[in-house]
Design a protein around this motif. Sequence first.
Motif, PDB file in Angstrom:
ATOM      1  N   SER A  30      22.380  51.643  -3.485  1.00 38.85           N
ATOM      2  CA  SER A  30      22.890  52.414  -4.489  1.00 38.85           C
ATOM      3  C   SER A  30      24.540  52.721  -4.148  1.00 38.85           C
ATOM      4  O   SER A  30      24.952  52.745  -3.147  1.00 38.85           O
ATOM      5  CB  SER A  30      22.278  53.858  -4.719  1.00 38.85           C
ATOM      6  OG  SER A  30      22.421  54.774  -3.293  1.00 38.85           O
ATOM      7  N   TRP A  31      25.207  53.188  -5.204  1.00 38.78           N
ATOM      8  CA  TRP A  31      26.515  53.126  -4.998  1.00 38.78           C
ATOM      9  C   TRP A  31      26.872  54.480  -4.214  1.00 38.78           C
ATOM     10  O   TRP A  31      26.524  55.483  -4.539  1.00 38.78           O
ATOM     11  CB  TRP A  31      27.533  53.036  -6.322  1.00 38.78           C
ATOM     12  CG  TRP A  31      27.729  51.908  -6.707  1.00 38.78           C
ATOM     13  CD1 TRP A  31      27.200  51.511  -8.140  1.00 38.78           C
ATOM     14  CD2 TRP A  31      28.143  50.688  -6.108  1.00 38.78           C
ATOM     15  NE1 TRP A  31      27.271  50.454  -8.458  1.00 38.78           N
ATOM     16  CE2 TRP A  31      27.857  49.577  -7.234  1.00 38.78           C
ATOM     17  CE3 TRP A  31      28.753  50.370  -4.977  1.00 38.78           C
ATOM     18  CZ2 TRP A  31      28.352  48.389  -7.140  1.00 38.78           C
ATOM     19  CZ3 TRP A  31      29.179  48.801  -5.068  1.00 38.78           C
ATOM     20  CH2 TRP A  31      28.969  47.996  -5.882  1.00 38.78           C
ATOM     21  N   THR A  32      27.773  54.680  -3.339  1.00 39.87           N
ATOM     22  CA  THR A  32      28.465  56.050  -2.692  1.00 39.87           C
ATOM     23  C   THR A  32      29.514  56.572  -3.732  1.00 39.87           C
ATOM     24  O   THR A  32      29.747  55.937  -4.882  1.00 39.87           O
ATOM     25  CB  THR A  32      29.126  55.905  -1.414  1.00 39.87           C
ATOM     26  OG1 THR A  32      30.296  55.196  -1.798  1.00 39.87           O
ATOM     27  CG2 THR A  32      28.302  54.973  -0.517  1.00 39.87           C
ATOM     28  N   TYR A  33      29.630  57.943  -3.826  1.00 42.10           N
ATOM     29  CA  TYR A  33      30.357  58.842  -4.642  1.00 42.10           C
ATOM     30  C   TYR A  33      31.987  58.113  -4.646  1.00 42.10           C
ATOM     31  O   TYR A  33      32.401  58.083  -5.520  1.00 42.10           O
ATOM     32  CB  TYR A  33      30.610  60.003  -4.409  1.00 42.10           C
ATOM     33  CG  TYR A  33      31.377  60.519  -3.071  1.00 42.10           C
ATOM     34  CD1 TYR A  33      32.902  60.744  -3.141  1.00 42.10           C
ATOM     35  CD2 TYR A  33      30.805  60.320  -1.678  1.00 42.10           C
ATOM     36  CE1 TYR A  33      33.579  60.872  -2.056  1.00 42.10           C
ATOM     37  CE2 TYR A  33      31.648  60.606  -0.729  1.00 42.10           C
ATOM     38  CZ  TYR A  33      33.005  60.918  -0.866  1.00 42.10           C
ATOM     39  OH  TYR A  33      33.733  60.910   0.191  1.00 42.10           O
ATOM     40  N   TYR A  72      40.022  63.249   1.596  1.00 42.43           N
ATOM     41  CA  TYR A  72      39.739  62.077   0.885  1.00 42.43           C
ATOM     42  C   TYR A  72      41.315  61.494   0.322  1.00 42.43           C
ATOM     43  O   TYR A  72      41.393  60.366  -0.293  1.00 42.43           O
ATOM     44  CB  TYR A  72      39.370  62.782  -0.590  1.00 42.43           C
ATOM     45  CG  TYR A  72      38.889  61.753  -1.667  1.00 42.43           C
ATOM     46  CD1 TYR A  72      37.550  61.162  -1.465  1.00 42.43           C
ATOM     47  CD2 TYR A  72      39.642  61.505  -3.030  1.00 42.43           C
ATOM     48  CE1 TYR A  72      37.322  60.237  -2.617  1.00 42.43           C
ATOM     49  CE2 TYR A  72      39.072  60.633  -3.775  1.00 42.43           C
ATOM     50  CZ  TYR A  72      37.920  60.034  -3.965  1.00 42.43           C
ATOM     51  OH  TYR A  72      37.269  59.288  -4.611  1.00 42.43           O
ATOM     52  N   GLN A 107      25.493  49.242   6.290  1.00 47.08           N
ATOM     53  CA  GLN A 107      26.078  49.518   4.802  1.00 47.08           C
ATOM     54  C   GLN A 107      27.247  48.658   4.466  1.00 47.08           C
ATOM     55  O   GLN A 107      27.890  47.987   5.424  1.00 47.08           O
ATOM     56  CB  GLN A 107      26.686  51.176   5.027  1.00 47.08           C
ATOM     57  CG  GLN A 107      25.761  52.207   5.472  1.00 47.08           C
ATOM     58  CD  GLN A 107      26.464  53.511   5.586  1.00 47.08           C
ATOM     59  OE1 GLN A 107      27.289  53.884   6.456  1.00 47.08           O
ATOM     60  NE2 GLN A 107      26.406  54.502   4.498  1.00 47.08           N
ATOM     61  N   ARG A 142      35.362  52.880   5.216  1.00 47.58           N
ATOM     62  CA  ARG A 142      34.516  53.909   4.218  1.00 47.58           C
ATOM     63  C   ARG A 142      33.500  53.248   3.573  1.00 47.58           C
ATOM     64  O   ARG A 142      33.689  52.057   2.757  1.00 47.58           O
ATOM     65  CB  ARG A 142      35.626  54.225   3.195  1.00 47.58           C
ATOM     66  CG  ARG A 142      36.511  55.273   3.809  1.00 47.58           C
ATOM     67  CD  ARG A 142      36.170  56.534   4.497  1.00 47.58           C
ATOM     68  NE  ARG A 142      37.366  56.939   5.200  1.00 47.58           N
ATOM     69  CZ  ARG A 142      37.389  58.199   5.801  1.00 47.58           C
ATOM     70  NH1 ARG A 142      36.314  58.975   5.884  1.00 47.58           N
ATOM     71  NH2 ARG A 142      38.584  58.768   6.173  1.00 47.58           N
ATOM     72  N   PRO A 143      32.200  53.790   3.463  1.00 42.88           N
ATOM     73  CA  PRO A 143      30.954  53.104   2.858  1.00 42.88           C
ATOM     74  C   PRO A 143      31.163  53.336   1.116  1.00 42.88           C
ATOM     75  O   PRO A 143      31.776  54.064   0.732  1.00 42.88           O
ATOM     76  CB  PRO A 143      29.890  53.923   3.136  1.00 42.88           C
ATOM     77  CG  PRO A 143      30.416  55.140   3.563  1.00 42.88           C
ATOM     78  CD  PRO A 143      31.688  54.825   4.030  1.00 42.88           C
ATOM     79  N   VAL A 144      30.984  51.963   0.748  1.00 45.38           N
ATOM     80  CA  VAL A 144      30.762  51.938  -0.669  1.00 45.38           C
ATOM     81  C   VAL A 144      29.663  51.761  -1.491  1.00 45.38           C
ATOM     82  O   VAL A 144      29.189  51.960  -2.646  1.00 45.38           O
ATOM     83  CB  VAL A 144      31.897  50.923  -1.458  1.00 45.38           C
ATOM     84  CG1 VAL A 144      33.267  51.244  -0.959  1.00 45.38           C
ATOM     85  CG2 VAL A 144      31.424  49.554  -0.778  1.00 45.38           C
ATOM     86  N   MET A 145      28.657  51.335  -0.460  1.00 43.17           N
ATOM     87  CA  MET A 145      27.277  51.168  -0.967  1.00 43.17           C
ATOM     88  C   MET A 145      26.361  51.839   0.227  1.00 43.17           C
ATOM     89  O   MET A 145      26.395  51.279   1.138  1.00 43.17           O
ATOM     90  CB  MET A 145      27.058  49.627  -1.482  1.00 43.17           C
ATOM     91  CG  MET A 145      25.489  49.373  -1.959  1.00 43.17           C
ATOM     92  SD  MET A 145      25.257  47.681  -2.281  1.00 43.17           S
ATOM     93  CE  MET A 145      26.059  47.735  -3.744  1.00 43.17           C
ATOM     94  N   LYS A 146      25.349  52.281  -0.173  1.00 45.28           N
ATOM     95  CA  LYS A 146      24.445  52.833   0.716  1.00 45.28           C
ATOM     96  C   LYS A 146      23.162  51.909   1.138  1.00 45.28           C
ATOM     97  O   LYS A 146      23.379  50.771   0.498  1.00 45.28           O
ATOM     98  CB  LYS A 146      23.719  54.055   0.131  1.00 45.28           C
ATOM     99  CG  LYS A 146      24.395  55.279  -0.194  1.00 45.28           C
ATOM    100  CD  LYS A 146      23.748  56.265  -0.916  1.00 45.28           C
ATOM    101  CE  LYS A 146      24.535  57.568  -1.458  1.00 45.28           C
ATOM    102  NZ  LYS A 146      23.710  58.529  -2.381  1.00 45.28           N
ATOM    103  N   SER A 147      22.761  51.972   2.372  1.00 38.38           N
ATOM    104  CA  SER A 147      21.667  51.283   2.438  1.00 38.38           C
ATOM    105  C   SER A 147      20.459  50.852   1.715  1.00 38.38           C
ATOM    106  O   SER A 147      19.917  49.905   1.639  1.00 38.38           O
ATOM    107  CB  SER A 147      21.043  51.597   4.018  1.00 38.38           C
ATOM    108  OG  SER A 147      20.717  52.908   3.692  1.00 38.38           O
TER     109      SER A 147
END
Length: 580
Positions: free
Chosen positions: A327-330, A360, A305, A319-324
């Motif tokens: 697409s963007w993470t929330y 968060y 990721q 923390r992930p910012v883009m999925k595999s």
Amino acid sequence: MNLFADLRALVVAELTAMTAEGALPQGLDFANVAVEPPRDPAHGDMATNAAMVLAKPAGLAPRAIAEALAARLGADPRIKEASVAGPGFLNLRLSDLVWQDVILSALTEGAGFGRSTLGAGRRVNVEFVSANPTGPMHVGHVRGAVVGDALSNLLAFAGYDVTREYYINDGGAQVDVLARSAYERYREANGLSPEIREGLYPGDYLIPVGEALKARFGDSLLNQPEEAWLAQIREIATELMMAEIRSDLALLGVQMDVYSSEKALYGTGKIEAAIQTLRDHDLIYEGVLEPPKGKTPEDWEPRVQTLFRSTAHGDDVDRPVMKSDGSWTYFAPDIAYHFDKVQRGFDELIDIFGADHGGYVKRMKAAVAALSNARVPLDIKLIQLVKLYKNGEPFKMSKRAGTFVTLRDVVNEAGADVTRFIMLTRKNDVALDFDFAKVLEQSKDNPVFYVQYANARINSVLRKAREAGIDVSDATLAKADLSILTHPAEIDMAQAIAEFPREVEIAAKGNEPHRIAFYLYELASELHGLWNKGNDDVSLRFVQDDKATTQAKIALARATGVVISNGLAILGVKPVEEMR
């Protein structure tokens, strides 16, 4: 007037003079020198830690510093007595003139009494409520709205330039669910049976939305595939829900300055720009996260990721910012939104979140620190749950919202002022029980009644004096002979008034508006105590046979009323002039 600040300035001035005379070494830092009430009131009116904090850097015994400082302070007419206790504690007793001046300041400054320059015009963004636009606001939003609005009032009162902001979460899957739910109500408005299947919003609040859609589209959308109506119904339903949310906030007395849209971040390059800024700081990388605690190899699939190196700024994990899938993470749009706030030039950011956002906090603080080069602090206040009761029993109201009690239900039942005050009688991170019977009862146990009753008593005294032909305008009371006020109970009342500017600054520094509610309750207790003493001691009654004495005593009452009004204004509560 801030008496504590004035006396601290006196202490620092004397310490500076001692340095110039060689009694203290050059280069001492007086930043941690404080003047505040002693823990035990029997020790005096105020105390300073000056000798204790300066002893080590000065290379002197704290008691030696304290005794030299006490001798100098004792020469000031405001200081009745300066005494050294223990190893070097310095206690101060103040002259009655000081407390009489506090009364005069409250009368002459009026709505400005207690205001501070602490904020020095620094720009603060307070984001609060930010409820999903998928339905009416519920009781949990009430508390967040009150805390955010009162905090904004408090910071403005303390000299900050405050912007109230609402972040519309209109970019996620929940607004698609809203559109599908609204479509079923549109079908219902056209005489068909709605299919409120699992996963849709069941509340009756969407019935008017369905009717609005019928008025606009007639039956033209019936039997159309979802792709033909989803986008436009989503936009219309979101607008209608936001109109209802704005109406609910107005009912509670909350007015936002800015509404920002999550959806507006997509397709504009703003998310990409924020992530690129982090990448430029070597904080974005491709990697695989460790499995969450409690996960076994069978239910955890490692995947590459795009990650934000949030651990570089205090987070527990990256923390992930883009999925595999690209697409963007929330988290990514939230980073972009906060980057936008940083770029708008705010000096401080405050977010008011629900209790479920506890995980968060660190990641968002890390993002803001990274995006602002640690220039802009972010404070996140978590709002704990509110439990509703009536006479001690769990209380349920209308089912218009489907599964929860709405903000409108609460305000209609208790009133906006009562609701706001009670929501501030606990610190934001402590759960709050809201009993409709107790919050409306007229007793000392009900803090909002107790404070409002104090204000009503003050106004009754003013009316009685006017009826007797006595001028009790603020201008006249400011000229009263306040030297008449020497009784210990009257001095105690003036001391309580003097605490207000200090409480404002303490509350503003900690972003804790509930402190003002606590203070007002204590101030009201002093007023009621003085009133009750007057039942036994005629000399303590506010209205006397002698006009000059009456005006002096009413000046004390009116000064108390000024502080109650100013404090209630911070809370967003209107003071009442008489109880009915």
